[in-house]
Design a protein around this motif. Structure first.
Motif, short mmCIF file in Angstrom:
data_model
loop_
_atom_site.label_atom_id
_atom_site.label_comp_id
_atom_site.label_asym_id
_atom_site.label_seq_id
_atom_site.Cartn_x
_atom_site.Cartn_y
_atom_site.Cartn_z
N THR A 149 19.82 -3.40 -9.22
CA THR A 149 18.66 -2.51 -9.16
C THR A 149 17.46 -3.29 -8.62
O THR A 149 17.41 -4.52 -8.73
CB THR A 149 18.28 -1.91 -10.55
OG1 THR A 149 17.62 -2.90 -11.33
CG2 THR A 149 19.49 -1.40 -11.31
N SER A 152 11.37 -1.33 -6.76
CA SER A 152 10.70 -0.38 -5.85
C SER A 152 11.57 -0.18 -4.61
O SER A 152 12.46 -1.00 -4.32
CB SER A 152 9.32 -0.89 -5.42
OG SER A 152 9.47 -2.10 -4.69
N ALA A 153 11.28 0.89 -3.88
CA ALA A 153 12.00 1.14 -2.62
C ALA A 153 11.67 0.04 -1.63
O ALA A 153 12.51 -0.39 -0.83
CB ALA A 153 11.59 2.51 -2.07
N SER A 154 10.42 -0.44 -1.68
CA SER A 154 10.00 -1.50 -0.78
C SER A 154 10.80 -2.79 -1.02
O SER A 154 11.22 -3.46 -0.08
CB SER A 154 8.50 -1.74 -0.98
OG SER A 154 8.16 -3.04 -0.67
N LYS A 156 13.77 -2.95 -2.28
CA LYS A 156 15.13 -2.68 -1.80
C LYS A 156 15.21 -2.95 -0.29
O LYS A 156 16.11 -3.65 0.18
CB LYS A 156 15.49 -1.22 -2.11
CG LYS A 156 16.82 -0.79 -1.54
CD LYS A 156 17.13 0.65 -1.92
CE LYS A 156 18.40 1.11 -1.22
NZ LYS A 156 18.86 2.43 -1.68
N GLU A 157 14.23 -2.43 0.45
CA GLU A 157 14.20 -2.65 1.91
C GLU A 157 14.11 -4.13 2.23
O GLU A 157 14.81 -4.63 3.11
CB GLU A 157 12.97 -1.97 2.53
CG GLU A 157 13.19 -0.53 2.90
CD GLU A 157 11.87 0.17 3.19
OE1 GLU A 157 10.96 -0.48 3.74
OE2 GLU A 157 11.74 1.35 2.81
N HIS A 170 20.05 0.26 -6.41
CA HIS A 170 19.44 1.43 -7.07
C HIS A 170 17.98 1.11 -7.39
O HIS A 170 17.72 0.07 -8.01
CB HIS A 170 20.16 1.77 -8.37
CG HIS A 170 21.62 2.03 -8.17
ND1 HIS A 170 22.15 3.30 -8.13
CD2 HIS A 170 22.65 1.18 -7.97
CE1 HIS A 170 23.45 3.22 -7.91
NE2 HIS A 170 23.77 1.94 -7.82
N VAL A 171 17.08 1.99 -7.01
CA VAL A 171 15.67 1.76 -7.32
C VAL A 171 15.37 2.30 -8.73
O VAL A 171 15.56 3.49 -8.99
CB VAL A 171 14.75 2.43 -6.28
CG1 VAL A 171 13.28 2.27 -6.68
CG2 VAL A 171 15.00 1.84 -4.89
N GLY A 305 5.44 -2.73 -2.87
CA GLY A 305 5.64 -1.50 -3.63
C GLY A 305 4.33 -0.88 -4.11
O GLY A 305 4.35 0.19 -4.74
N GLU A 308 3.71 2.75 -3.73
CA GLU A 308 4.56 3.62 -4.57
C GLU A 308 3.93 3.83 -5.94
O GLU A 308 4.36 4.69 -6.70
CB GLU A 308 5.96 2.99 -4.73
CG GLU A 308 6.73 2.90 -3.42
CD GLU A 308 8.00 2.06 -3.51
OE1 GLU A 308 8.81 2.28 -4.42
OE2 GLU A 308 8.18 1.17 -2.65
#
Ligand code: GMT
Length: 375
Positions: A149, A152-154, A156-157, A170-171, A305, A308
């Motif tokens: 996990t 944040s989506a950031s 993950k990127e 997974h975020v 992030g 977000e």
């Protein structure tokens, strides 16, 4: 479930999130075993469902570096067997995911198959983990976690861009107990810090270069020229002395209070009017979320992030990293009168609600379910 949580026990965000997660899971009936080198700072009370196992690394003169990963993986093996633990959740890839993987392998030799969830927090990917000295080991331990996990989506990127990752990520965002902040029973001693006509501006961090605390001081310097105000800097770190010198060189040392580390940030935030977080990098910005939950609007950079979490024009404002002039202008926009300040305060609190513990912790439980089905 019986869950082993491996984390740093310090004031850093990853340790705070891991500790608050353990406490929330224990309240939901899980049995939690914290495994780290010191009792985590926010773990004040042990309860029936919360246990702490200390990893000790005896000094031995031969070792130039004491082998913490080895001691941690051995402790994990022993605790999993002794307490019949169902799952390991390691926070911060270095070296926890690596030690967790070794524990998994040692346990498998004894026909004990245990899933491992790895949560990436930020600097383990963007600063330290990305260093060529660590990168192969970090890539390996992420790819060999059962579920990964990121906060944040950031992040993950960033992870997918910087590492050769074959796993789904997974975020699961950082969270806060919304009830704990803005609590009417908090002893809010504003008059200890400032006079009635002054605004209180706050920054909380580990005072490292990545936080750009000199920018905090620059922004505050511009604010205090327009509006009577005080700056509270909470935390300890390597840049603190240089920051104290910067305040003195600007002649604002009487308006800036360095408060050191605090495990009661809610008490400081309850009398704050504005929070500054102009970081160079920030995978999420738990400190900003804690401020928002306390009805404190946030002026932040727009890195990582943070977009977000901090909603531009709603819970505060975002600017390019280093744009202290714009950050100061936006701060003045919020602070200029009581109507504007109370609107942003209300909006900051509202924007924090979606990150409440009760909305986020079930996402981790779903991750545990998924990981358990993998072994
Ligand atoms: O930078 C910090 O404040 C400490 C650091 C850590 O590793 O504990 O925080 C990271 O993890 C937090 C919890 O997930 C995030 O909210 C912070 O944004 C992140 N820090 C950075 O990315 C610089």
């Amino acid at each position: 479930m019986k869950i082993a949580i491996v984390c740093y026990p310090t004031f850093g965000g990853s340790g705070v999130v891991a500790t608050e997660l353990g406490i929330a899971l224990a309240e939901r009936g899980h049995e939690i075993h914290f495994i780290t080198y010191k009792q985590p700072v926010r773990l004040e009370l042990l309860s029936r469902n919360i246990h702490f196992h200390e990893v000790s690394v005896p000094d031995y003169a031969l070792f130039h570096y004491q082998p913490y990963e080895l001691a941690l993986s051995s402790k994990l093996v022993d605790m999993v067997k002794l307490h019949k633990i169902d799952l390991m959740h390691v926070h911060y890839a270095i070296p926890h995911a690596y030690a967790g993987y070794m524990a998994k392998k040692m346990l498998a030799e004894e026909n004990i198959f245990i899933p491992m969830v790895t949560t990436l927090h930020g600097t383990d990917i963007t600063l330290v983990g990305n260093h060529p000295f660590y990168k192969p080991a970090v890539t390996f331990s992420i790819n060999n976690s059962d579920v990964v996990t990121s906060v944040s989506a950031s992040l993950k990127e960033d992870t997918l861009r910087l590492f050769d990752i074959r796993k789904d990520i997974h975020v699961v965002p950082n969270f806060i107990d919304i009830e704990k902040y803005n609590n009417p029973y908090t002893d809010c001693q504003r008059d200890l810090m400032a006079t009635k006509d002054e605004r209180i501006i706050t920054h909380i961090s580990n005072i490292r270069a990545v936080k750009r605390v000199p920018d905090v001081i620059e922004i505050f310097d511009r604010i205090q020229k327009e509006i009577p105000s005080k700056l509270l800097i909470v935390g300890e770190g390597p840049e603190k002395e240089a920051c104290e010198r910067l305040c003195a060189s600007k002649g604002i040392q009487n308006k800036v209070l360095f408060l050191g580390n605090s495990s009661e940030v809610d008490k400081i935030l309850c009398f704050s009017d504005l929070f500054l977080l102009p970081s160079e990098k920030e995978s999420f910005g738990l400190a900003a979320l804690e401020a928002m939950a306390s009805s404190v609007p946030v002026i932040s950079s727009n890195t990582g992030g943070l977009p977000e979490v901090n909603q531009h024009g709603v819970s505060g404002f975002l600017s390019e990293v280093g744009n202290v002039d714009e950050m100061a202008q936006n701060a003045l926009l919020i602070l200029k009168d009581d109507t504007s300040l109370s609107t942003f305060k209300r909006q900051a609190r509202e924007a924090a609600i979606k990150f409440d513990t009760k909305n986020i912790v079930p996402l981790y439980e779903a991750v545990y379910e998924k990981a358990s089905n993998k072994v």
